[in-house]
Write a protein that holds these residues in place. Structure first.
Motif, mmCIF file in Angstrom:
data_model
loop_
_atom_site.group_PDB
_atom_site.id
_atom_site.type_symbol
_atom_site.label_atom_id
_atom_site.label_comp_id
_atom_site.label_asym_id
_atom_site.label_seq_id
_atom_site.Cartn_x
_atom_site.Cartn_y
_atom_site.Cartn_z
ATOM 1 N N SER A 108 0.837 -1.197 0.000
ATOM 2 C CA SER A 108 0.000 0.000 0.000
ATOM 3 C C SER A 108 0.873 1.249 0.000
ATOM 4 O O SER A 108 2.090 1.171 0.244
ATOM 5 C CB SER A 108 -0.902 0.017 1.235
ATOM 6 O OG SER A 108 -0.122 0.210 2.408
ATOM 7 N N GLU A 126 -3.445 6.944 -20.178
ATOM 8 C CA GLU A 126 -4.592 6.033 -20.173
ATOM 9 C C GLU A 126 -5.104 5.798 -21.595
ATOM 10 O O GLU A 126 -5.433 4.663 -21.971
ATOM 11 C CB GLU A 126 -5.709 6.585 -19.301
ATOM 12 C CG GLU A 126 -6.922 5.668 -19.251
ATOM 13 C CD GLU A 126 -8.005 6.148 -18.311
ATOM 14 O OE1 GLU A 126 -8.855 5.320 -17.932
ATOM 15 O OE2 GLU A 126 -8.015 7.344 -17.955
ATOM 16 N N PHE A 173 2.597 5.028 -7.747
ATOM 17 C CA PHE A 173 1.365 4.251 -7.613
ATOM 18 C C PHE A 173 0.364 4.586 -8.724
ATOM 19 O O PHE A 173 -0.370 3.706 -9.183
ATOM 20 C CB PHE A 173 0.730 4.484 -6.239
ATOM 21 C CG PHE A 173 1.240 3.548 -5.178
ATOM 22 C CD1 PHE A 173 0.722 2.270 -5.051
ATOM 23 C CD2 PHE A 173 2.245 3.937 -4.317
ATOM 24 C CE1 PHE A 173 1.194 1.396 -4.091
ATOM 25 C CE2 PHE A 173 2.732 3.074 -3.348
ATOM 26 C CZ PHE A 173 2.205 1.787 -3.227
ATOM 27 N N MET A 174 0.344 5.826 -9.175
ATOM 28 C CA MET A 174 -0.564 6.201 -10.260
ATOM 29 C C MET A 174 -0.168 5.500 -11.560
ATOM 30 O O MET A 174 -1.023 5.047 -12.331
ATOM 31 C CB MET A 174 -0.563 7.722 -10.450
ATOM 32 C CG MET A 174 -1.184 8.485 -9.293
ATOM 33 S SD MET A 174 -2.923 8.041 -9.013
ATOM 34 C CE MET A 174 -3.692 8.753 -10.448
ATOM 35 N N LYS A 225 1.470 2.624 -11.706
ATOM 36 C CA LYS A 225 1.142 1.210 -11.499
ATOM 37 C C LYS A 225 -0.344 0.952 -11.735
ATOM 38 O O LYS A 225 -0.722 -0.048 -12.371
ATOM 39 C CB LYS A 225 1.518 0.801 -10.076
ATOM 40 C CG LYS A 225 1.210 -0.660 -9.753
ATOM 41 C CD LYS A 225 1.586 -1.001 -8.319
ATOM 42 C CE LYS A 225 1.330 -2.478 -8.014
ATOM 43 N NZ LYS A 225 1.719 -2.827 -6.628
ATOM 44 N N LYS A 226 -1.181 1.855 -11.255
ATOM 45 C CA LYS A 226 -2.623 1.694 -11.400
ATOM 46 C C LYS A 226 -3.030 1.634 -12.870
ATOM 47 O O LYS A 226 -3.844 0.784 -13.275
ATOM 48 C CB LYS A 226 -3.345 2.847 -10.697
ATOM 49 C CG LYS A 226 -4.861 2.783 -10.779
ATOM 50 C CD LYS A 226 -5.485 3.975 -10.064
ATOM 51 C CE LYS A 226 -7.007 3.960 -10.201
ATOM 52 N NZ LYS A 226 -7.628 5.144 -9.544
ATOM 53 N N GLU A 237 -1.881 -1.687 -14.401
ATOM 54 C CA GLU A 237 -2.720 -2.807 -13.971
ATOM 55 C C GLU A 237 -4.027 -2.846 -14.751
ATOM 56 O O GLU A 237 -4.580 -3.912 -15.009
ATOM 57 C CB GLU A 237 -2.999 -2.707 -12.467
ATOM 58 C CG GLU A 237 -1.807 -3.079 -11.600
ATOM 59 C CD GLU A 237 -2.072 -2.922 -10.116
ATOM 60 O OE1 GLU A 237 -1.347 -3.551 -9.322
ATOM 61 O OE2 GLU A 237 -3.007 -2.162 -9.742
ATOM 62 N N GLN A 238 -4.497 -1.662 -15.147
ATOM 63 C CA GLN A 238 -5.756 -1.589 -15.876
ATOM 64 C C GLN A 238 -5.594 -1.948 -17.354
ATOM 65 O O GLN A 238 -6.453 -2.613 -17.933
ATOM 66 C CB GLN A 238 -6.349 -0.186 -15.748
ATOM 67 C CG GLN A 238 -7.762 -0.057 -16.298
ATOM 68 C CD GLN A 238 -8.400 1.266 -15.934
ATOM 69 O OE1 GLN A 238 -7.803 2.114 -15.252
ATOM 70 N NE2 GLN A 238 -9.631 1.469 -16.378
#
Length: 379
Positions: free
Chosen positions: A14, A200, A229-230, A232-233, A236-237
């Motif tokens: 986290s 994105e 983390f952004m 990585k997010k 992951e998507q």
């Protein structure tokens, strides 16, 4: 820690746990980062042999640390196509397989000189000119990778036809860096919302994508970690972020931040190691010309050294020459690693459904061995 525990940590860490890791004053962060890299990547460190083509140094924005950008009266201009072709041909002779195309942010919006240049060539915009250049380079047998700031969906679709990959540094996900007196105050294209949106969109379009963060420009540790983390997010998507660059700021004379100190070695290396822990099996890169101890980079968990040119300088950091590829190879061998040349698209994306145009894939497959690495010329 057991390997199973380390891998579980990497997959589930986290933001608060990552921050806690950073604040611990011990060497475990490097041990864990190296273990994760070794598990996913083995003993191979990759790089891309490239030519750096500064298509234009004009830019409508002003970042307070940027040395690349030039006004028309300072020599800011567009390269002519014959200049680009000559560099490409020399690069191909030296075994280069990547043509890094870099521009400022839409200079035609601000400068009459830029618009006149494009109109005289029969184009309306810098992305149109890039598409034309990319087509010529691809026909020569070298793979373009374009880094041209914010691009629209339509522009990315067009460039995907002739580019192996596209890139846009997130730099940082904090809008605070756009406040008055901060480095992106006069650079609206550095708005992280715009950058995250483009990254994105590239994911939706299945474009192999390069991004990363720039550290030491006034961000906090918390903002840097949040930025990772952004990234990585989004990966992951969509699964399209082929590499994440952790790049240290280097102050430049003549810029507004010339007296701003670079990040400390401890800050840079700990963030690099933490990035590996957060990003897990993703490709993590650090530029060896901006931090010249490759052994420490490897210890921090990288598996890639980015683009290195035997011909052209780093026009963003011209005072920082590329290390010689054979020197890096020998240094890595001492640590038990093998240096392999890759294309500007990573091996895992070569046969991934929908990620490369037919033309790009056809040329790419002629340049690689059965493992997806380039047939190298030792020069």
């Amino acid at each position: 820690m057991r390997l199973e525990d380390i891998l579980w940590l990497s997959r589930n860490i986290s933001y608060n746990e990552a921050l806690e890791f950073y604040n611990k004053d011990d060497e475990k962060i490097f041990e864990i980062a190296s273990t994760i890299r070794d598990y996913y990547k083995g003993n191979i460190i990759t790089y891309s042999r490239k030519i750096f083509i500064p298509v234009t140094t004009l830019c409508k924005d002003l970042c307070y640390y940027c040395f690349y950008r030039k006004e028309p009266n300072e020599g800011g201009r567009y390269m002519e196509i014959d200049e680009i072709v000559n560099v490409a041909k020399r690069g191909i002779e030296l075994g280069c397989t990547e043509a890094l195309l870099v521009t400022g942010e839409r200079p035609e919006v601000k400068y009459r000189e830029a618009l006149n240049f494009l109109n005289n060539k029969g184009f309306r915009s810098t992305p149109d000119w890039l598409y034309y250049i990319s087509n010529i380079l691809l026909n020569l047998g070298i793979l373009p990778h374009t880094n041209a700031g914010i691009l629209s969906r339509y522009e990315m679709v067009k460039l995907k036809e002739t580019n192996a990959s596209l890139g846009l540094m997130l730099e940082n996900a904090s809008e605070r860096l756009m406040n008055k007196g901060m480095p992106h105050e006069l650079a609206p294209s550095k708005n992280p919302k715009l950058r995250l949106k483009m990254i994105e969109e590239a994911g939706k379009l299945k474009i192999p994508f390069t991004t990363g963060i720039l550290i030491g420009i006034g961000e906090t540790v918390e903002e840097a970690i949040y930025s990772i983390f952004m990234i990585k997010k989004l990966h992951e998507q969509y699964g399209h972020i082929q590499e994440v660059i952790i790049q240290p700021f280097v102050p430049k004379k003549g810029t507004k931040m010339e007296n701003h100190p670079p990040p400390s070695e401890e800050y840079f290396l700990k963030l690099l190691a933490l990035s590996r822990i957060i990003l897990g099996e993703m490709n993590v890169q650090a530029p060896p010309n901006l931090f010249n101890d490759v052994k420490k980079l490897v210890k921090a968990g990288i598996n890639d050294l980015g683009g290195i040119s035997p011909l052209t300088k780093d026009y963003v950091n011209p005072e920082k020459p590329w290390p010689h590829i054979e020197f890096l190879r020998k240094e890595l061998m001492k640590e038990g690693f093998i240096l392999k040349q890759r294309l500007p698209v990573y091996p895992e994306y070569l046969n991934k459904e929908g990620y490369l145009s037919y033309r790009v894939k056809e040329i790419a497959l002629k340049l690689i061995d059965q493992n997806g690495f380039v047939y190298e010329k030792i020069i």
